[in-house]
Design an enzyme around this catalytic site. Sequence first.
Site, PDB file in Angstrom:
ATOM      1  N   ASP A  62      -8.052   9.922   0.306  1.00  0.00           N
ATOM      2  CA  ASP A  62      -6.797   9.864   1.049  1.00  0.00           C
ATOM      3  C   ASP A  62      -6.880   8.634   1.962  1.00  0.00           C
ATOM      4  OD1 ASP A  62      -4.328  10.294   2.203  1.00  0.00           O
ATOM      5  OD2 ASP A  62      -4.630  12.431   2.537  1.00  0.00           O
TER       6      ASP A  62
HETATM    7  C1  NOJ Z   1      -1.822  10.415   3.781  1.00  0.00           C
HETATM    8  C2  NOJ Z   1      -1.326  11.624   3.054  1.00  0.00           C
HETATM    9  O1  NOJ Z   1      -2.150  12.732   3.345  1.00  0.00           O
HETATM   10  C3  NOJ Z   1      -1.239  11.426   1.556  1.00  0.00           C
HETATM   11  O2  NOJ Z   1      -0.654  12.559   0.973  1.00  0.00           O
HETATM   12  C4  NOJ Z   1      -0.470  10.176   1.228  1.00  0.00           C
HETATM   13  O3  NOJ Z   1      -0.359  10.020  -0.154  1.00  0.00           O
HETATM   14  C5  NOJ Z   1      -1.163   8.990   1.874  1.00  0.00           C
HETATM   15  N1  NOJ Z   1      -1.225   9.177   3.316  1.00  0.00           N
HETATM   16  C6  NOJ Z   1      -0.472   7.673   1.582  1.00  0.00           C
HETATM   17  O4  NOJ Z   1       0.689   7.586   2.312  1.00  0.00           O
END
Ligand code: NOJ
Length: 869
Positions: free
Chosen positions: A278
């Site tokens: 993530d």
């Molecule tokens: C953090 C989020 O938890 C995730 O779901 C997302 O795809 C990424 N940021 C990118 O924005």
Amino acid sequence: MFSLILLSVSSGVAGAAVDKRIPVPAGYVAPSYYPTPHGGWTPDWSESYHKASLLVSNMTLAEKTNITAGSGLFMGRCVGNTGSALRVGIPQLCLQDGPLGLRNSDHITAFPAGITVGATWDKDLMFRRGVAMGEEFRGKGVNIHLGPSVGPLGRKPRGGRNWEGFGSDPVLQAFGGALSIEGIQSVGVIATMKHLIANEQEQYRMYSLAQPGMSSNVDDRTLHELYLWPFAEGVRSGVGAVMMAYNAINGSACSQNSYLINGILKDELGFQGFVMSDWLAQLSGVASALSGLDMSMPGDVYIIPLLGNTYWMSEYSRSILNGSIPVDRLDDSVTRILAAYFQMGQDRNYPRPNFDTNTQDAEGPLYPGALISPRGIVNEFVNVQANHAEVAREVARDAITLLKNINGSLPLSRNSTLKIFGTDAEKNPDGINSCADQGCNKGTLGMGWGSGSARYPYLDSPIDGLKSRSANFRFFNTDSLPSNSNPAPGDTAIVFVSADSGENYITVENNPGDRTSANLNLWHNGDKLVQDVAAAYSNVIVVVHTVGPVLLEAWHDLPSVNAVLFAHLPGQEAGDSLMQILYGDVSPSGHLPYTIPTSESNYPSSVSLVSFQVGQPQDTFTEGLYIDYRHFHAANITPRYAFGHGLSYTTFAFSNATITPVTPLTATPPPRPAKGSTPTYYTTIPPASEAYWPANFPRIWRYLYPWLEKPDADRAAAAVNSSTKYPYPPGYSTTQTAGPASGGAQGGNPALFNTAYRLTVTVTNTGTAPGKAVAQLYVQFPAGIPVDTPTIQLRDFAKSATLAAGESAALELRLTRKDLSVWDVAAQNWVVPDVQGDYGVWVGGSSDALRVRCGTVGAACEERGEGPV
Ligand code: NOJ
């Protein structure tokens, strides 16, 4: 984004150790699992692996490390942008949110959220929405779609991002996720199933210098039977990418948890695609590589991003040259990424990105994260909507869940006199996209907030819907009862109320993602509004737009509250979808994807939000399997509305059920197939020259590159002979293994998915209006088995086509071996606890309305006066 928050947290704070494990409660373990299994051993991926490994064998070290990480936060048009290997024809890959549509862009469709899709209980719609979404991502040039979300599962009713997924049951979540993946990937877009795993709360999810991210402490059986289930189904559907969660599992951060990535995901589930972190969740360079991470996103270090520092890229090149990371680990990662690219056919005429997530202007900096950036055309405003509004509207409509309808108050008649109350009925007066990432709750609530949101191209509000019906209505755009509404005896009052939540980097009305201060109450004094309207009017209909369960007790039983509908989160198509239901063009056919409690105290205390703790916040899943309806049954609590509940304007009867044994059961599944062959990778460390900066390269400050200065690269290569070695973790090994007994194909041992029993049931429309029925199948394990199981568990469902009054249809359902098994922690396998035992297979329209019971002993079905709960 979250980066700014991180920056503010990290400045001046002494470092908390993230390299050392902090103790978790006894019994919760995150063992070592090494090495990362090489990908490519399942037949369905072998051709793509063949192509990918041929390419990889011709790539230089720097070309390879350039593929495994992003070029940095805000360093390209998409939310994530890998490096390229143009010499061998691989462009930068574009990664973009999110699960309900293309975030931060124009001319797209803002589809209904996952929770809304779950409420349709319609497999065909789940797939078709996926196809439409895939077409939009492809049309905008996105290689890797950052969805669907199947974790969180909704363990915590107040959890901020439950609405991105499909409901608080592993099987509903699994069908929603897997069918979305199949739809998205059918048009060549790589889907990303996220977040692995147990990211059930927003606050405290991330590691920072100030504090380690929360540890979700989950036992092995609960992990397998609840949280991993949807991931297993997504892998089985061939998902190309998986995103790791921010939090830790049993003390070990998901992004470097070798048991989770190497062991569970890549060996047991046989995942052939690639694993990404993530955003800013990667905590280490070597450790994360050895644990099975394949792609670092957005590429920066988590502590202070945007300064050009990275754990991978140039540092990965260094770790290969000095021998810390084995060459085959890098080659396997790159092959996995490129295999997914070939698997989806992205080598053939795939569009390049034509939008920019960072700006709405046509022109702008190409690398907004750099201090000085070249500029150019960044937004080309390509319209990718096609006719996708139709499937969006269909989902929004068929999700609408009629909870209560007395005195025939719905459907409305054409000449009803309506008084409409509540700001949720009309668009945000400040503009439908006035809050970045929908970080406010103003006007009609069509989606939650955060990275899972999209900009509305338009919002068809309930008021728009009423206008287009030329309904006789007056609208009071306020959340308190106005004194001038002039109640008249024939009036029907419709009250619009909402409850919101989202991702942690935005706080809305004191809710930091999770519903920390709102609790499970309606927002904006919704309870009071309904009460006041109910005191003034004798026929009141309540429409709720909500991210999840809300308490209805303050007004549900008031004598004038005749009807209650959950319209969930409809996205852009809130208006007409609701009108079709309110006016009875179509009967409601949605069913609850979670339980509605009578009080928050109905839940076990372990599913409350965890508040601040010194050190690593510990969130221990002591309730085990008993979340949502599984808990309500075990604790013998009658909810306000049961999981699966949903009324129609007609009634349905289930009859003539049959159960047919298909594949005979044995206690344990037949032995798994052996792994097929995988590419052969060189183990020889490449020459340092493969990582030298190219001559005269125009560097962009802060951009992340895979190269090292010549002396630096030479020093790294020389360090191979040093006596100082990387401190490999206990249990570290480089020898590939045969894999666990529970594995064998994508999703696990293929025998787990053999159909054990096939069921058919006739559903008859016994009322007077046309409508669609949902058959829900729950399994009850045999009495007397030595292992504790929830009273009933959803295992399959089917939705009929529209049935005219009096019409019948046969629906087919199935039970697999896995559906009848429990995860045996000692055997580390799925075991049928009693092969001869009589499983109760219950079918009906809701978890609390199961009247048809089929038994596996004697393979017979009967109608019962009472259900199992
Ligand atoms: C953090 C989020 O938890 C995730 O779901 C997302 O795809 C990424 N940021 C990118 O924005």
